[in-house]
Design an enzyme around this catalytic site. Sequence first.
Site, PDB file in Angstrom:
ATOM      1  N   PRO A  86      10.886  -0.180  11.537  1.00 11.67           N
ATOM      2  CA  PRO A  86      11.268  -0.291  10.127  1.00 11.67           C
ATOM      3  C   PRO A  86      11.632  -1.728   9.734  1.00 11.67           C
ATOM      4  O   PRO A  86      11.703  -2.043   8.554  1.00 11.67           O
ATOM      5  CB  PRO A  86      12.499   0.613   9.994  1.00 11.67           C
ATOM      6  CG  PRO A  86      12.605   1.377  11.258  1.00 11.67           C
ATOM      7  CD  PRO A  86      11.782   0.708  12.303  1.00 11.67           C
ATOM      8  N   GLU A 113      14.381   4.909  20.740  1.00 10.82           N
ATOM      9  CA  GLU A 113      15.069   3.747  21.288  1.00 10.82           C
ATOM     10  C   GLU A 113      14.513   2.451  20.741  1.00 10.82           C
ATOM     11  O   GLU A 113      13.399   2.400  20.242  1.00 10.82           O
ATOM     12  CB  GLU A 113      14.879   3.743  22.804  1.00 10.82           C
ATOM     13  CG  GLU A 113      15.408   4.999  23.435  1.00 10.82           C
ATOM     14  CD  GLU A 113      14.650   5.374  24.680  1.00 10.82           C
ATOM     15  OE1 GLU A 113      13.425   5.261  24.692  1.00 10.82           O
ATOM     16  OE2 GLU A 113      15.310   5.774  25.641  1.00 10.82           O
ATOM     17  N   ARG A 151     -10.975   3.807   8.498  1.00 13.62           N
ATOM     18  CA  ARG A 151     -11.860   4.251   7.415  1.00 13.62           C
ATOM     19  C   ARG A 151     -12.453   3.075   6.623  1.00 13.62           C
ATOM     20  O   ARG A 151     -13.398   3.258   5.873  1.00 13.62           O
ATOM     21  CB  ARG A 151     -11.185   5.267   6.501  1.00 13.62           C
ATOM     22  CG  ARG A 151      -9.887   4.809   5.886  1.00 13.62           C
ATOM     23  CD  ARG A 151      -9.213   5.903   5.100  1.00 13.62           C
ATOM     24  NE  ARG A 151      -9.998   6.316   3.966  1.00 13.62           N
ATOM     25  CZ  ARG A 151     -10.567   7.522   3.820  1.00 13.62           C
ATOM     26  NH1 ARG A 151     -10.416   8.438   4.735  1.00 13.62           N
ATOM     27  NH2 ARG A 151     -11.277   7.798   2.768  1.00 13.62           N
ATOM     28  N   ASP A 166     -13.303   2.307  -3.746  1.00 13.23           N
ATOM     29  CA  ASP A 166     -13.404   0.998  -4.377  1.00 13.23           C
ATOM     30  C   ASP A 166     -12.359   0.854  -5.467  1.00 13.23           C
ATOM     31  O   ASP A 166     -11.874  -0.233  -5.708  1.00 13.23           O
ATOM     32  CB  ASP A 166     -14.793   0.794  -4.986  1.00 13.23           C
ATOM     33  CG  ASP A 166     -15.756   0.318  -3.930  1.00 13.23           C
ATOM     34  OD1 ASP A 166     -15.292   0.009  -2.816  1.00 13.23           O
ATOM     35  OD2 ASP A 166     -16.956   0.271  -4.219  1.00 13.23           O
TER      36      ASP A 166
HETATM   37  N1  ADE Z   1       9.642   3.592  13.466  1.00 13.45           N
HETATM   38  C1  ADE Z   1      10.647   4.274  12.900  1.00 13.45           C
HETATM   39  N2  ADE Z   1      10.573   4.227  11.569  1.00 13.45           N
HETATM   40  C2  ADE Z   1       9.459   3.494  11.269  1.00 13.45           C
HETATM   41  C3  ADE Z   1       8.832   3.079  10.062  1.00 13.45           C
HETATM   42  N3  ADE Z   1       9.306   3.397   8.862  1.00 13.45           N
HETATM   43  N4  ADE Z   1       7.702   2.333  10.157  1.00 13.45           N
HETATM   44  C4  ADE Z   1       7.231   1.974  11.363  1.00 13.45           C
HETATM   45  N5  ADE Z   1       7.780   2.322  12.522  1.00 13.45           N
HETATM   46  C5  ADE Z   1       8.878   3.087  12.484  1.00 13.45           C
END
Ligand code: ADE
Length: 247
Positions: A86, A113, A151, A166
């Site tokens: 995140p 983790e 894709r 597109d």
């Molecule tokens: N791991 C945990 N949450 C995540 C997220 N929002 N984006 C990418 N990896 C993650």
Amino acid sequence: MHIDFLTLFPEMFGYLDMSILKRAQAAGVVSFGVHDMRDQATNRHRTVDDRPFGGGVGMVLKPDIVKKALDELALPPNARVLVTTPQGRVFDQPFAKELAHAEHLVFLCGHYEAFDERVHDHLVTDEVSIGDYVLTGGELPALVMTDAIVRLRPGAVGKEASAHEDSFYHGLLDYPHYTRPAEFEGWDVPGVLMGGNHADVETWRRQEALKRTYLRRPDLLAIADLTNQDRAYLAALQRELAQKGRS
Ligand code: ADE
């Protein structure tokens, strides 16, 4: 294109053998490798993590395990190694397009983790997030990104779907779609779609895409590829909405 996944939950990757990704593999557009990081553990408990230096809750994935797993892949120098977190750059369609040019990608997926920070500092090229929320692990983000990337490779999806997409390439949301039955529960289908005039249909679709984008995601209009006609339509729409607001 080849994509490797380093994970503690290889069984989550069944999605790679479904739908478009299955077809793309069969067509030789992409190949995948799913690798269990526990295979790199040296003790009989197959330990891949340890307690954090400095104390605290949670466990930390060991850098030596990740390094060994990456070394085993014998990556070419131009491979992109992405860790899902995140804290990373937020993934979007332009980022998907950029990654679709790569020949070799690796997704490093953590679960519960944290990775030891030296993994982020020395072993990966990109930190990437799929949005501002916290998931249990990186497997779903890796699959989401893989779907969006593959894709875009030539030959992965049929002509129809790529022509359809597109519209998003030009930065707008999609226009509405309708099919039979024309009469259903008294819910109307726009008359222009039933009229058989192809040019009118195209104009209507473009204007609906512009209207939706203006109402739902005005931030996208700032970077969209707009014609003078589009701008004139948006100006008229703004006037109409302002008038409605006053009455
Ligand atoms: N791991 C945990 N949450 C995540 C997220 N929002 N984006 C990418 N990896 C993650």
